[in-house]
Design an enzyme around this catalytic site. Structure first.
Site, PDB file in Angstrom:
ATOM      1  N   ASP A   1       0.860  -1.174   0.000  1.00  0.00           N
ATOM      2  CA  ASP A   1       0.000   0.000   0.000  1.00  0.00           C
ATOM      3  C   ASP A   1       0.905   1.235   0.000  1.00  0.00           C
ATOM      4  O   ASP A   1       2.083   1.146   0.361  1.00  0.00           O
ATOM      5  CB  ASP A   1      -0.882  -0.038   1.246  1.00  0.00           C
TER       6      ASP A   1
ATOM      7  N   ASP B   1      -0.369   5.079   0.808  1.00  0.00           N
ATOM      8  CA  ASP B   1      -0.700   6.092   1.819  1.00  0.00           C
ATOM      9  C   ASP B   1      -0.912   5.492   3.200  1.00  0.00           C
ATOM     10  O   ASP B   1      -1.664   4.545   3.369  1.00  0.00           O
ATOM     11  CB  ASP B   1      -1.944   6.869   1.376  1.00  0.00           C
TER      12      ASP B   1
END
Length: 169
Positions: free
Chosen positions: A23, A25
């Site tokens: 991922d 953010d």
């Protein structure tokens, strides 16, 4: 990504490496539209809704080392629910050594209610060989057995989570 068959997000695997999905953010970076109290690591000017916006970004400690070490063991895919016009230049900044093999963005997610879910079955990889490292279990809720949860990161420059994960991986 020339050899992508309909319904898959990635081409056929070209190595024996397992796949590590990362991922972006709050896992690798934190960003916001206002300046931080500390100096940003990068500021991107992005056009959103026909307006240019500055996005201030801090990079989680250890990202560069983590990508370097993990790329020796894994095929790395950054899969974010962010839009590509923000994420692509940010990944260029984070991954100057091109350790990340593939990039997937919001348009590659499945939206369930208001949540952008990363459906790993569309990666064209055997799920037994896929790990997703994410701060939000909802983003991999369709593949919880593949998830490795990491704490959300905002701006703690003393954070050592990525360094702690390296020996586990």
């Amino acid at each position: 990504m020339s050899e992508i068959e309909q319904g898959f997000l990635l081409p056929k695997k070209d190595s024996n490496k397992k796949t590590l999905v990362l991922d972006l953010d709050e896992t690798l970076v934190h960003s916001q539209f206002q300046p931080f109290d500390i100096a940003s690591d990068i500021t991107l000017a992005i056009e959103l809704d026909n307006e240019i916006h500055d996005i201030y970004i801090l990079v989680r400690p250890g990202v560069k080392q983590f990508l370097e070490k993990m790329s020796k063991i894994y095929e790395i895919v950054i899969f974010t629910a962010s839009v590509s016009k923000y994420a692509d230049p940010l990944i260029d900044f984070l991954d100057k050594e091109n350790n990340c093999k593939y990039r997937l963005f919001r348009e590659h997610c499945t939206q369930i209610n208001e949540i952008f879910v990363k459906e790993l079955k569309y990666l064209r990889r055997d799920l037994k060989d896929v790990i997703i490292l994410d701060n939000s279990p909802m983003s991999y809720c369709l593949n919880p057995e593949n998830g490795l949860l990491i704490s959300s990161w905002f701006q703690d420059k003393n954070d050592r989570e990525l360094y702690k994960i390296i020996p586990i991986m």
